[in-house]
Design an enzyme around this catalytic site. Structure first.
Site, PDB file in Angstrom:
ATOM      1  N   LEU A 103      13.725  41.266 -16.082  1.00  0.00           N
ATOM      2  CA  LEU A 103      13.441  40.660 -14.785  1.00  0.00           C
ATOM      3  C   LEU A 103      14.799  40.398 -14.163  1.00  0.00           C
ATOM      4  O   LEU A 103      15.696  39.872 -14.832  1.00  0.00           O
ATOM      5  CB  LEU A 103      12.673  39.334 -14.937  1.00  0.00           C
ATOM      6  N   ASP A 104      14.998  40.770 -12.901  1.00  0.00           N
ATOM      7  CA  ASP A 104      16.315  40.556 -12.313  1.00  0.00           C
ATOM      8  C   ASP A 104      16.593  39.065 -12.145  1.00  0.00           C
ATOM      9  O   ASP A 104      15.711  38.218 -12.318  1.00  0.00           O
ATOM     10  CB  ASP A 104      16.476  41.330 -10.996  1.00  0.00           C
ATOM     11  N   ARG A 105      17.824  38.738 -11.823  1.00  0.00           N
ATOM     12  CA  ARG A 105      18.253  37.338 -11.820  1.00  0.00           C
ATOM     13  C   ARG A 105      17.394  36.461 -10.907  1.00  0.00           C
ATOM     14  O   ARG A 105      17.070  35.322 -11.244  1.00  0.00           O
ATOM     15  CB  ARG A 105      19.726  37.266 -11.388  1.00  0.00           C
TER      16      ARG A 105
END
Length: 237
Positions: A103-105
């Protein structure tokens, strides 16, 4: 149950399966005191005494963890810019875990972590098409036809991006909420797909992986998966 020797080495944290094959071929592995250099050799993890370069090994206990990743955390063990990572939310002794997918930041929600390479492959390889469901808030009022456009797909940077299923849950002049289901996990797929359709993401939360739901797990907290849950994720297609 007997397992291949290279799998035992990989499960014990010695090296990857491919690198373990090289270690075996070099004659550095003993089983019950005898050198074994055959790649097809199998051992019983419960009874075999396996050593590498004279060091006795034990297969690591496999861990399967569900984490509610908050926004602002990276899915990596170390960051050169010293930003927060999801491993700050886990027990310090769980050094052998790695994220199952990403999951991206800025994104949040359900994230699995494990030390089981087979489990990771089963959940991330496109051929298994494990479905993932997201709740996404976009800026502005979404067109009622947006869901159909997401399922039809768009081309972006040479890749075809599309949702398996999409549903517009609510819409007003400031924000709209969608439920989106994906079968593949291309890099930042939802954000890119929506950007190609003229919308920006205000919030992105993954709420389900396969049959496992985020449920009421609070942000920043984790739990181990039950045996029933693990088996449901590994069930053959």
């Amino acid at each position: 149950m007997l397992v291949r020797l290279q799998k035992f080495l990989a499960d014990a944290g010695v090296a990857s399966r491919r690198a373990s094959e090289k270690i075996i071929a070099e004659g550095r592995v003993t089983v019950n005191g005898a050198i074994v250099s055959e790649l097809g050799a199998r051992v019983d993890p419960a009874t075999a005494r396996v050593a590498v370069d004279g060091r006795l090994l034990r297969a690591r206990r496999k861990l399967y963890v569900a984490l509610h990743k908050p926004a602002g955390f990276l899915c990596t063990r170390r960051d050169p810019e010293d930003r927060q990572t999801v491993f700050a939310l886990l027990p310090a002794e769980w050094t052998g875990l790695y994220p199952v997918g990403r999951l991206d930041r800025a994104s949040e929600g359900l994230l699995f972590l494990t030390n089981d390479g087979d489990f990771c492959l089963r959940l991330t390889h496109p051929r298994y098409a494990i479905r993932k469901v997201y709740l996404v808030t976009v800026n502005g009022r979404a067109d009622p036809a947006l869901a159909a456009k997401m399922v039809a797909g768009v081309k972006d940077e040479g890749e075809w991006l599309k949702a398996v299923r999409a549903r517009l849950l609510s819409a007003n002049n400031s924000h709209s909420q969608l439920e989106i289901e994906l079968a593949e996990g291309k890099n930042r797929e939802i954000r890119r797909l929506l950007a190609a359709l003229g919308l920006s993401v205000a919030r992105l939360q993954r709420v389900r992986i396969g049959p496992i739901k985020l449920g009421e797990l609070p942000p920043g907290k984790w739990r181990t998966l039950t045996e029933t849950e693990i088996n449901s994720l590994l069930r053959p297609l």
